[in-house]
Motif scaffolding. Structure first.
Motif, PDB file in Angstrom:
ATOM      1  N   LEU A   8      41.803  44.442  39.338  1.00 38.46           N
ATOM      2  CA  LEU A   8      42.474  44.156  40.609  1.00 38.46           C
ATOM      3  C   LEU A   8      41.513  43.615  41.652  1.00 38.46           C
ATOM      4  O   LEU A   8      41.867  42.732  42.427  1.00 38.46           O
ATOM      5  CB  LEU A   8      43.153  45.417  41.145  1.00 38.46           C
ATOM      6  CG  LEU A   8      44.340  45.937  40.347  1.00 38.46           C
ATOM      7  CD1 LEU A   8      44.752  47.313  40.848  1.00 38.46           C
ATOM      8  CD2 LEU A   8      45.514  44.963  40.412  1.00 38.46           C
ATOM      9  N   ALA A  21      50.586  42.867  38.473  1.00 38.75           N
ATOM     10  CA  ALA A  21      49.677  42.850  39.618  1.00 38.75           C
ATOM     11  C   ALA A  21      49.904  41.628  40.502  1.00 38.75           C
ATOM     12  O   ALA A  21      49.052  40.751  40.600  1.00 38.75           O
ATOM     13  CB  ALA A  21      48.229  42.925  39.149  1.00 38.75           C
ATOM     14  N   TYR A  98      50.550  50.938  38.462  1.00 41.33           N
ATOM     15  CA  TYR A  98      50.164  49.761  37.695  1.00 41.33           C
ATOM     16  C   TYR A  98      50.365  49.983  36.200  1.00 41.33           C
ATOM     17  O   TYR A  98      49.961  49.159  35.394  1.00 41.33           O
ATOM     18  CB  TYR A  98      48.712  49.379  38.000  1.00 41.33           C
ATOM     19  CG  TYR A  98      48.555  48.782  39.380  1.00 41.33           C
ATOM     20  CD1 TYR A  98      48.805  47.438  39.606  1.00 41.33           C
ATOM     21  CD2 TYR A  98      48.198  49.574  40.460  1.00 41.33           C
ATOM     22  CE1 TYR A  98      48.686  46.889  40.861  1.00 41.33           C
ATOM     23  CE2 TYR A  98      48.078  49.034  41.733  1.00 41.33           C
ATOM     24  CZ  TYR A  98      48.320  47.686  41.929  1.00 41.33           C
ATOM     25  OH  TYR A  98      48.211  47.147  43.184  1.00 41.33           O
TER      26      TYR A  98
END
Length: 191
Positions: A8, A21, A98
């Protein structure tokens, strides 16, 4: 082996590693989902790029009214305070799940409201019952929270919701409505 947090923060093609994401931004010309689309974007990349690009979208869509008749000097008022929207959107990035989903964070801007959908329900000591209460906070992604704090995007003191509420009140907006569920949190901000 890349980690979720490393991907990320550092990866240039984050969605190759973590399909969910990204932030899906949608602006529609009406109060319902089937209204004509005015703008849309899938905002992905490094976390810092996602935040900057989302901030740009929010700035571009905020309208500011100017009142020149009620006082000696003009008064400007945005329909939504940018800093409140930033707090709520950054909370979604920090606290989302996530894992176990491919759903993006969704920011949907209707003619009468903005909805921010975070695919990740309350976590740890935060429950549906105490969601949004002052001083009640937990971190599903503590390393991401630390990275966001280090880069200056959040404070990591559990004040995001309280700050957004205050900024909305000061701007004359109704209170944000929070709808926490087991697998997602929906926040609605109205003009």
């Amino acid at each position: 082996m890349p980690t979720v947090m490393g991907s990320l923060v550092l990866a240039t093609r984050t969605r190759d590693l973590i399909p969910c994401a990204y932030v899906q931004f949608l602006r529609v010309d009406g109060p319902e989902w089937d209204a004509p689309i005015l703008d849309e974007a899938a905002i992905d990349g490094r976390m810092s790029e996602v935040i900057r690009r989302l901030d740009d979208k929010l700035r571009a869509h905020i309208s500011t009214s100017v009142n020149v008749h009620s006082a000696d000097t003009e008064k400007r008022r945005p329909d939504y305070p940018l800093a409140a929207l930033q707090q709520l959107a950054r909370n979604a990035i920090m606290h989302r799940s996530y894992e176990g989903t491919h759903a993006p964070i969704r920011v949907t801007w209707f003619s009468d409201r903005i909805e921010i959908l975070n695919p990740g329900g309350p976590y740890g000591v935060v429950t549906v019952a105490n969601f949004g209460q002052a001083g009640v906070t937990d971190y599903r992604n503590p390393h991401l929270a630390e990275a966001m704090k280090t880069q200056g995007y959040v404070q990591r003191f559990g004040v995001g919701i309280a700050t957004a509420r205050r900024l909305l009140r000061e701007n004359g907006n109704p209170p944000a409505q929070f709808d926490p569920q087991e697998t997602r949190v929906l926040v609605t901000v109205r003009k």
